[in-house]
Design an enzyme around this catalytic site. Structure first.
Site, PDB file in Angstrom:
ATOM      1  N   SER A 176      -2.709  -7.859   3.408  1.00 59.85           N
ATOM      2  CA  SER A 176      -3.196  -7.672   4.784  1.00 59.85           C
ATOM      3  C   SER A 176      -3.561  -9.009   5.400  1.00 59.85           C
ATOM      4  O   SER A 176      -3.479  -9.202   6.613  1.00 59.85           O
ATOM      5  CB  SER A 176      -4.421  -6.761   4.783  1.00 59.85           C
ATOM      6  OG  SER A 176      -4.128  -5.555   4.110  1.00 59.85           O
ATOM      7  N   HIS A 191       0.839  -1.210   0.000  1.00 61.47           N
ATOM      8  CA  HIS A 191       0.000   0.000   0.000  1.00 61.47           C
ATOM      9  C   HIS A 191       0.874   1.260   0.000  1.00 61.47           C
ATOM     10  O   HIS A 191       0.598   2.231  -0.705  1.00 61.47           O
ATOM     11  CB  HIS A 191      -0.862   0.054   1.265  1.00 61.47           C
ATOM     12  CG  HIS A 191      -1.853  -1.049   1.424  1.00 61.47           C
ATOM     13  ND1 HIS A 191      -1.775  -1.986   2.427  1.00 61.47           N
ATOM     14  CD2 HIS A 191      -2.968  -1.381   0.715  1.00 61.47           C
ATOM     15  CE1 HIS A 191      -2.792  -2.819   2.351  1.00 61.47           C
ATOM     16  NE2 HIS A 191      -3.534  -2.490   1.312  1.00 61.47           N
TER      17      HIS A 191
HETATM   18  P1  AMP Z   1      -6.553  -3.685  -0.302  1.00 60.28           P
HETATM   19  O1  AMP Z   1      -6.378  -2.885   0.947  1.00 60.28           O
HETATM   20  O2  AMP Z   1      -6.083  -5.085  -0.170  1.00 60.28           O
HETATM   21  O3  AMP Z   1      -7.941  -3.546  -0.874  1.00 60.28           O
HETATM   22  O4  AMP Z   1      -5.569  -3.050  -1.379  1.00 60.28           O
HETATM   23  C1  AMP Z   1      -5.598  -1.681  -1.703  1.00 60.28           C
HETATM   24  C2  AMP Z   1      -4.740  -1.440  -2.911  1.00 60.28           C
HETATM   25  O5  AMP Z   1      -3.404  -1.851  -2.631  1.00 60.28           O
HETATM   26  C3  AMP Z   1      -5.193  -2.253  -4.139  1.00 60.28           C
HETATM   27  O6  AMP Z   1      -5.020  -1.450  -5.306  1.00 60.28           O
HETATM   28  C4  AMP Z   1      -4.248  -3.417  -4.125  1.00 60.28           C
HETATM   29  O7  AMP Z   1      -4.053  -3.997  -5.408  1.00 60.28           O
HETATM   30  C5  AMP Z   1      -2.978  -2.754  -3.635  1.00 60.28           C
HETATM   31  N1  AMP Z   1      -2.073  -3.763  -3.074  1.00 60.28           N
HETATM   32  C6  AMP Z   1      -2.348  -4.668  -2.106  1.00 60.28           C
HETATM   33  N2  AMP Z   1      -1.284  -5.472  -1.890  1.00 60.28           N
HETATM   34  C7  AMP Z   1      -0.310  -5.060  -2.764  1.00 60.28           C
HETATM   35  C8  AMP Z   1       1.023  -5.492  -3.051  1.00 60.28           C
HETATM   36  N3  AMP Z   1       1.579  -6.506  -2.401  1.00 60.28           N
HETATM   37  N4  AMP Z   1       1.698  -4.834  -3.999  1.00 60.28           N
HETATM   38  C9  AMP Z   1       1.143  -3.812  -4.693  1.00 60.28           C
HETATM   39  N5  AMP Z   1      -0.104  -3.342  -4.460  1.00 60.28           N
HETATM   40  C10 AMP Z   1      -0.831  -3.969  -3.513  1.00 60.28           C
END
Ligand code: AMP
Length: 280
Positions: free
Chosen positions: A186, A37
């Site tokens: 997460s 993130h």
């Molecule tokens: P989330 O909180 O899991 O909904 O993720 C929020 C944003 O962070 C989304 O655009 C995800 O694709 C991105 N994201 C989550 N994990 C990663 C990672 N390991 N590398 C790059 N972007 C990530």
């Protein structure tokens, strides 16, 4: 950092920023922030005048109640991390603030939503589209940043923006990994020490499979990766797909696509992990 818990407060903050002709880089998240993130946020901050982040565990994109209930929520740690990357505006509404009325919208993404996550998590992408469209309307970002870790989600968001002519530029960002290759997520926090130790084998199976492109057909590569995952008894793979990176449809011949990726979803202990890597 200005923290807004209501749509009204956010609206006022954004009005003020736009009157000052500020460009806004936006990163929507569900919190429990990690380096993946933070990379998106650093990039958004460097390419725009202001960084806006949302933290909202979106109930309507979960098709598994336990996954929603157990999703990590660590507001205070998140706040400190947001300060560390220079976040200007945090929007963190509660469920009623985001959905004062029952949600009725239905978005259609054609073949994009009939494969992989769309096939195994019914309603998931509709929930994603509903929340992201509302967030875009509230935050009115110049650019919004999404991770390739959720590659199919990224494709869905691009289709949403195109289909509704939303005035925002979508910026894809590479997957950030732990030193051992595990894609940051997460949900990794919920793995036991033993599960955490074997989880990197998901990435290893995908990258090894991808390296066999000159000796395997797409279908052979898919089966090779699946068999590799089955060698770890704790893994319960839901799917492996080798797909055209632009329309995400399963690939028959390498020549049919300009670029291809291999994707998987694997249940490990209490969590379901997804990952994907480029083949070419
Ligand atoms: P989330 O909180 O899991 O909904 O993720 C929020 C944003 O962070 C989304 O655009 C995800 O694709 C991105 N994201 C989550 N994990 C990663 C990672 N390991 N590398 C790059 N972007 C990530």
């Amino acid at each position: 950092m200005l923290v807004c818990n209501t749509r009204k407060a956010l609206h006022n903050a954004i009005d003020e920023s736009l009157q000052g002709q500020k460009s806004i880089g936006f990163v929507p998240t569900m919190g429990a922030l990690h380096e993946g993130h933070l990379e998106l946020m650093r990039r958004a901050k460097s390419e725009n005048d202001l960084l806006a982040v949302s933290i909202f565990v979106n109930p309507i994109q979960f098709n598994n109640r336990e996954d929603y209930d157990k999703y990590p929520r660590v507001a205070e740690t998140d706040r400190q991390l947001l300060e560390s990357v220079g976040c200007d505006i945090l929007f963190s509404p509660d469920e009623h603030e985001m959905y004062p009325e029952p949600v009725k919208e239905r978005y259609h993404f054609g073949a994009l939503e009939t494969v992989m996550e769309g096939a195994f998590r019914p309603g998931h992408f509709n929930g994603v589209a509903v929340v992201v469209k509302r967030l875009f309307e509230l935050v009115r970002p110049t650019k919004a940043y999404f991770g390739e870790k959720d590659y199919q989600q990224l494709a869905i968001i691009k289709a949403l923006v195109e289909g509704y002519h939303l005035p925002v530029q979508i910026v894809p960002c590479p997957t950030v990994r732990e030193a051992d290759g595990l894609a940051m997520s997460s949900r990794n926090m919920r793995l036991s020490p033993n599960e955490r130790a074997i989880a990197p084998k998901i990435y290893k199976a995908l990258s090894k499979a991808a390296s066999l492109r000159n000796v395997l057909s797409p279908e052979e590569m898919r089966i090779w990766a699946l068999n590799e995952l089955y060698k770890t008894p704790e893994f319960h793979p839901e799917y492996v797909e080798v797909a055209d990176a632009s329309n995400l449809q399963p690939l028959q011949h390498w020549n049919d696509a300009a670029s291809a990726r291999i994707f998987t979803a694997v249940h490990l202990g209490p969590v379901r992990l997804i990952d994907n890597v480029p083949i070419f």
